[in-house]
Design an enzyme around this catalytic site. Structure first.
Site, PDB file in Angstrom:
ATOM      1  N   ILE A 182       0.853  -1.197   0.000  1.00  0.00           N
ATOM      2  CA  ILE A 182       0.000   0.000   0.000  1.00  0.00           C
ATOM      3  C   ILE A 182       0.888   1.245   0.000  1.00  0.00           C
ATOM      4  CG2 ILE A 182      -2.007   1.103   1.076  1.00  0.00           C
ATOM      5  CD1 ILE A 182      -2.442  -1.441   2.729  1.00  0.00           C
ATOM      6  N   PRO A 183       1.502   1.575  -1.149  1.00  0.00           N
ATOM      7  CA  PRO A 183       2.278   2.821  -1.196  1.00  0.00           C
ATOM      8  C   PRO A 183       1.353   4.009  -0.923  1.00  0.00           C
ATOM      9  CG  PRO A 183       2.554   1.504  -3.215  1.00  0.00           C
ATOM     10  CD  PRO A 183       1.436   0.901  -2.439  1.00  0.00           C
ATOM     11  N   HIS A 184       1.815   4.944  -0.091  1.00  0.00           N
ATOM     12  CA  HIS A 184       0.932   6.053   0.281  1.00  0.00           C
ATOM     13  C   HIS A 184       1.745   7.260   0.728  1.00  0.00           C
ATOM     14  CE1 HIS A 184       1.856   3.833   3.957  1.00  0.00           C
ATOM     15  NE2 HIS A 184       1.785   5.001   4.571  1.00  0.00           N
ATOM     16  N   CYS A 185       1.170   8.419   0.596  1.00  0.00           N
ATOM     17  CA  CYS A 185       1.763   9.634   1.150  1.00  0.00           C
ATOM     18  C   CYS A 185       0.746  10.772   1.057  1.00  0.00           C
ATOM     19  CB  CYS A 185       3.051  10.031   0.419  1.00  0.00           C
ATOM     20  SG  CYS A 185       2.820  10.601  -1.261  1.00  0.00           S
TER      21      CYS A 185
END
Lengths: 119, 150
Positions: B63-66
């Site tokens: 879950i890549p997130h920013c």
């Protein structure tokens, strides 16, 4: 996009990440429990990166950045629908509708924060 | 609030081409349909987040997130790489399914953490990994979200 604006934007994004880890308990818990992230160590790494990027700013921009940072948590804010999302005052129409927006480093005439214009 | 509300068919790719973590991140970002500069900034931010620690949470899911100033509302995308990609996941296994989440620094409705939490919860359900593997169309993905009621 103006290179300094890009640097300022990246610094602001990193600061947001840092602030959430430091101040938002639910974010910290999520990062630690779901992603197995060492929050304290991550904050140290973010601080180092932020300082490194701040050092790349030219003196004039850096001084202005420091002045704003001493007053406000967020140094750069978006302009959405013609409104500065730092002080929520309208920015001049010519600025918000400029086709070359973000090709210059601009500041809000009311609060002084750096502006990033998005649709 | 349900996850289904945040995804559109345009933001789903069941056949990612990338062979590396970096290529996969770029493909996921491209699903959001942003301009080149914004894509570049997001890529740097996601890479920095990954450098702090992988967002691969195990069971073939990441879950890549920013948060970033380049978006003015919460944006999500889903990508699948059937062959899997090395992502330095928690369980050291290749990752096949990727959920991308990008949120602005300030949100009136504060959806970022709840969405992140719901995706993590969804990903941990016992049958989800195998169900994702069998999807044939973006619409089936949306149907799965709806069926799970997350």
């Amino acid at each position: 996009m103006h290179p300094q604006l890009e640097t300022l934007l990246e610094i602001q994004d990193l600061k947001t990440q840092r602030r959430e880890l430091q101040e938002t308990a639910s974010e910290r818990a999520m990062q630690e429990e779901v992603f197995n992230l060492g929050a304290d160590q991550a904050i140290v790494q973010l601080d180092e990166k932020i300082a490194e990027m701040e050092d790349t700013l030219p003196t004039l921009t850096r001084n202005r950045y420091n002045r704003i940072a001493s007053r406000y948590e967020r140094v750069m804010v978006p302009v959405i629908g013609g409104t500065c999302y730092g002080c929520f005052v309208s920015v001049p129409t010519a600025l918000s509708s400029d086709a070359d927006r973000n090709n210059e480093v601009r500041a809000c005439q009311n609060c002084g924060r750096f502006l990033y214009l998005i649709d | 609030m349900e996850l289904r509300e945040f995804f559109t068919e345009d933001g789903i790719n069941l056949d990612l081409k990338g062979e590396t973590k970096d290529e996969i991140l770029k493909e996921l970002i491209a699903l959001l349909g942003l301009d080149d500069k914004s894509e570049g900034i997001l890529y740097k931010m996601l890479k920095r987040r990954e450098n702090l620690g992988s967002t691969g949470i195990g069971k073939g899911i990441a879950i890549p997130h920013c948060r970033s100033l380049v978006v003015n509302r919460l944006r999500v995308a889903f990508g699948r790489k059937p062959a899997g990609v090395e992502f330095k996941a928690i369980d050291d296994q290749p990752v096949h399914n990727f959920f991308l989440i990008i949120a602005p620094p300030l949100e009136v409705s504060n959806q970022y953490l709840p969405v992140l939490g719901k995706i993590a919860q969804f990903s941990k359900e016992a049958d989800v990994a195998s169900r994702l593997e069998k999807l044939h169309s973006p619409n089936e993905f949306l149907g799965l979200l709806q069926e799970k009621g997350v």
